[in-house]
Design a protein around this motif. Structure first.
Motif, PDB file in Angstrom:
ATOM      1  N   VAL A 167      -4.858   3.877   5.549  1.00 22.34           N
ATOM      2  CA  VAL A 167      -3.641   4.515   5.194  1.00 22.34           C
ATOM      3  C   VAL A 167      -3.782   5.934   4.190  1.00 22.34           C
ATOM      4  O   VAL A 167      -3.079   6.958   4.415  1.00 22.34           O
ATOM      5  CB  VAL A 167      -2.467   3.441   4.701  1.00 22.34           C
ATOM      6  N   SER A 168      -4.362   5.676   3.166  1.00 26.90           N
ATOM      7  CA  SER A 168      -4.814   6.623   2.183  1.00 26.90           C
ATOM      8  C   SER A 168      -5.414   7.842   2.911  1.00 26.90           C
ATOM      9  O   SER A 168      -4.795   8.981   2.579  1.00 26.90           O
ATOM     10  CB  SER A 168      -5.505   6.297   1.019  1.00 26.90           C
ATOM     11  N   MET A 216      -4.737   5.034  13.488  1.00 29.78           N
ATOM     12  CA  MET A 216      -4.994   3.610  13.343  1.00 29.78           C
ATOM     13  C   MET A 216      -5.772   3.009  14.588  1.00 29.78           C
ATOM     14  O   MET A 216      -6.412   1.889  14.473  1.00 29.78           O
ATOM     15  CB  MET A 216      -3.994   2.764  12.885  1.00 29.78           C
ATOM     16  N   VAL A 248       6.097   0.965   7.231  1.00 32.76           N
ATOM     17  CA  VAL A 248       5.196   0.236   7.880  1.00 32.76           C
ATOM     18  C   VAL A 248       4.923  -1.174   7.482  1.00 32.76           C
ATOM     19  O   VAL A 248       4.932  -1.322   6.220  1.00 32.76           O
ATOM     20  CB  VAL A 248       3.815   0.980   8.048  1.00 32.76           C
ATOM     21  N   TRP A 251      -4.978   9.046   5.858  1.00 29.88           N
ATOM     22  CA  TRP A 251      -4.027   9.442   7.026  1.00 29.88           C
ATOM     23  C   TRP A 251      -2.887  10.143   6.136  1.00 29.88           C
ATOM     24  O   TRP A 251      -2.608  11.504   6.442  1.00 29.88           O
ATOM     25  CB  TRP A 251      -3.331   8.351   7.674  1.00 29.88           C
ATOM     26  N   GLU A 252      -2.502   9.592   4.816  1.00 32.54           N
ATOM     27  CA  GLU A 252      -1.669  10.418   3.978  1.00 32.54           C
ATOM     28  C   GLU A 252      -2.305  11.831   3.509  1.00 32.54           C
ATOM     29  O   GLU A 252      -1.516  12.778   3.559  1.00 32.54           O
ATOM     30  CB  GLU A 252      -1.293   9.523   2.696  1.00 32.54           C
ATOM     31  N   ASP A 258       4.612   0.806   2.637  1.00 29.73           N
ATOM     32  CA  ASP A 258       4.286  -0.452   3.117  1.00 29.73           C
ATOM     33  C   ASP A 258       4.916  -1.511   2.811  1.00 29.73           C
ATOM     34  O   ASP A 258       4.901  -2.031   1.674  1.00 29.73           O
ATOM     35  CB  ASP A 258       2.950  -0.299   3.137  1.00 29.73           C
ATOM     36  N   PHE A 285       0.242   8.557  13.389  1.00 31.29           N
ATOM     37  CA  PHE A 285      -0.197   7.077  12.453  1.00 31.29           C
ATOM     38  C   PHE A 285      -0.751   6.169  13.257  1.00 31.29           C
ATOM     39  O   PHE A 285      -1.927   5.600  13.054  1.00 31.29           O
ATOM     40  CB  PHE A 285       1.124   6.755  11.694  1.00 31.29           C
ATOM     41  N   TYR A 337      -7.503  -1.406   5.840  1.00 31.90           N
ATOM     42  CA  TYR A 337      -6.060  -0.765   6.125  1.00 31.90           C
ATOM     43  C   TYR A 337      -5.631   0.088   5.127  1.00 31.90           C
ATOM     44  O   TYR A 337      -5.243   1.287   5.297  1.00 31.90           O
ATOM     45  CB  TYR A 337      -5.222  -2.047   6.343  1.00 31.90           C
ATOM     46  N   LYS A 338      -5.927  -0.262   3.868  1.00 26.83           N
ATOM     47  CA  LYS A 338      -5.413   0.502   2.885  1.00 26.83           C
ATOM     48  C   LYS A 338      -6.131   1.815   2.699  1.00 26.83           C
ATOM     49  O   LYS A 338      -5.434   2.876   2.402  1.00 26.83           O
ATOM     50  CB  LYS A 338      -5.750  -0.231   1.411  1.00 26.83           C
ATOM     51  N   THR A 368       0.670  -1.332   0.018  1.00 21.88           N
ATOM     52  CA  THR A 368       0.062   0.028  -0.033  1.00 21.88           C
ATOM     53  C   THR A 368       0.838   1.245   0.019  1.00 21.88           C
ATOM     54  O   THR A 368       0.712   2.268   0.631  1.00 21.88           O
ATOM     55  CB  THR A 368      -0.867   0.162   1.349  1.00 21.88           C
ATOM     56  N   VAL A 422       3.345   6.627   3.414  1.00 19.07           N
ATOM     57  CA  VAL A 422       3.478   5.038   3.973  1.00 19.07           C
ATOM     58  C   VAL A 422       4.255   4.203   3.166  1.00 19.07           C
ATOM     59  O   VAL A 422       3.851   4.529   1.797  1.00 19.07           O
ATOM     60  CB  VAL A 422       2.270   4.584   4.487  1.00 19.07           C
TER      61      VAL A 422
END
Length: 444
Positions: free
Chosen positions: A71-72, A356, A53, A74-75, A84, A352, A67-68, A31, A82
């Motif tokens: 992550v997106s 999560m 990560v 949060w970015e 990954d 992060f 999760y993907k 990811t 990230v």
């Protein structure tokens, strides 16, 4: 008393959980969403950073896509990126992670087991404790119950922040059972009756049990031993092969050998991958699959008619009731010392993990499974598939719960049984000698 209280809490709360002692292939699921179009400053106006990560949210894990997406998000929120390297959890994944620590290639943030698998890098001081992080970031994991964070066996200190718990159960392909003229096991089904079912299924031309003893033997290891113990004793290690617990291990492993000799596993169980045997199950060629709650999403995605699949209890014998299950909170997010000592990454890593493990994300990942959240989680059962609802019923009907005893063994100690399963079922190595070697290695 504390163990009993936690067991009751988990048994009442667990359902569609996603993470645990793990299983499956080692396929990676990247990811890395870094991009040239990303802003060069983060949300706080500082220089944007890239965090490495590693998690187990990959492959057939129910939460891989969650999760993907997280992550997106949060970015986009922070301007950081990230890199990954997540992979499905199995022994290969664990070895890779520990090797990365040995070679100085560990990630900045790691989602990993909080039992003995983490002992090596905890002992080496390569991860940061929750208390140390809180000294600078007081709100870190403040939404969690401290006594459920998962203290390290090394020193009793909390290093990881959990997301959700797990359960393990017997997934059932109802179409195969119907073709063989067999009813699905229930809470009342005995081990002897289960063996009769397997023979009937085999005689009908199907594989009774989908399992790769070469790659993921640990589910059958757990329940076969559990069947000679009970919820109060299962997660206790033997001291010697000839003490009561040691003899129970030998008896349980002998049951696996019997299943193999009777031909209830796939013909290629000693060479097949977990992905291959999983396909047997989802393509209506095998009847039963013991796996973790994280497999639910993988089954939902792999089949056309989820109504043909359910989950029930692994038939018990002796003191273990079929409704005594395996489950718990076994994994969490770590921040590595290498990352913590990098002033450019420290705050980003904390942010992060906090993102999560927020109430919102944990609720999304956990559903109705066990969590350490102070506020708990809520879920609308109307949004669940029939298999999901079966998972809710499975957990609500549990009479006892034990964590997986394999989590108390080091990777090296597990090898004589897990890596050596072919030798055990083929009588190349005696089960007694393998158990004795496991206990000896674990004592070193």
């Amino acid at each position: 008393m504390k163990k009993k209280a936690l067991a009751l809490a988990l048994a009442g709360a667990m359902a569609m959980s996603v993470v645990g002692c793990g299983g499956g292939s080692s396929d990676t699921s990247s990811t890395d969403t870094s991009s040239d179009t990303k802003q060069e400053t983060n949300g706080d106006g500082g220089e944007a950073v890239k965090l490495s990560v590693t998690t187990t949210y990959a492959g057939e894990d129910t939460n891989a896509q969650n999760y993907k997406t997280a992550v997106s998000e949060w970015e986009d929120k922070t301007g950081n990126t990230v890199e990954d390297s997540s992979a499905t959890s199995d022994e290969t994944f664990k070895t890779r992670v520990l090797t990365d620590f040995e070679t100085g290639s560990e990630p900045d943030v790691l989602f990993f087991f909080n039992g003995v698998d983490s002992n090596q890098f905890v002992e080496q001081g390569k991860v940061v404790s929750v208390d140390e992080i809180r000294a600078e970031f007081p709100d870190y994991a403040s939404n969690m119950k401290d006594d459920m964070l998962g203290a390290s066996p090394v020193d009793g200190v909390n290093y990881s922040v959990p997301v959700n718990g797990y359960w393990e159960g017997l997934f059932v392909n109802k179409e195969v059972l119907d073709a063989a003229g067999v009813e699905a096991p229930t809470a009342e089904t005995t081990w002897e009756q289960f063996l009769e079912m397997c023979q009937t299924i085999k005689d009908a031309g199907y594989t009774p049990i989908a399992a790769s003893l070469q790659e993921v033997p640990h589910y059958w290891f757990e329940f076969s031993i559990y069947n000679h113990q009970d919820a109060e004793t299962h997660d206790t290690l033997p001291v010697a092969v000839d003490d009561e617990l040691g003899k129970q291990w030998v008896e349980g492993l002998t049951d696996i050998k019997t299943l193999y000799e009777k031909g209830y596993f796939p013909d290629n169980t000693l060479t097949a991958t977990d992905a291959e045997t999983f396909q047997l199950f989802t393509s209506d060629k095998a009847a039963f699959l013991i796996d973790g709650s994280w497999k639910t999403g993988g089954i939902e995605e792999a089949v056309d008619d989820i109504d043909n699949f359910t989950v029930t209890y692994v038939p018990g014998q002796g003191n273990r009731k079929s409704t005594d299950i395996i489950g718990g909170l076994s994994m969490g997010y770590y921040i590595t010392k290498k990352c913590w000592e990098d002033p450019d990454k420290r705050a980003a890593a904390v942010d992060f993990v906090s993102y999560m493990t927020s109430d919102e994300k944990v609720s999304q990942f956990a559903g109705t499974s066990a969590t350490a959240l102070k506020n708990g989680v809520q879920i609308d059962e109307s949004t669940l598939s029939p298999l999901g609802k079966a998972g809710v019923a499975y957990c609500s009907g549990a009479t006892g719960i034990s964590t997986a005893v394999q989590d108390k063994l080091s990777e090296a100690a597990r090898a004589p049984i897990f890596a050596g399963m072919a030798d055990l079922v083929n009588s190349t190595v005696t089960i007694e000698s393998a158990v004795e070697e496991v206990l000896s290695l674990n004592a070193e």
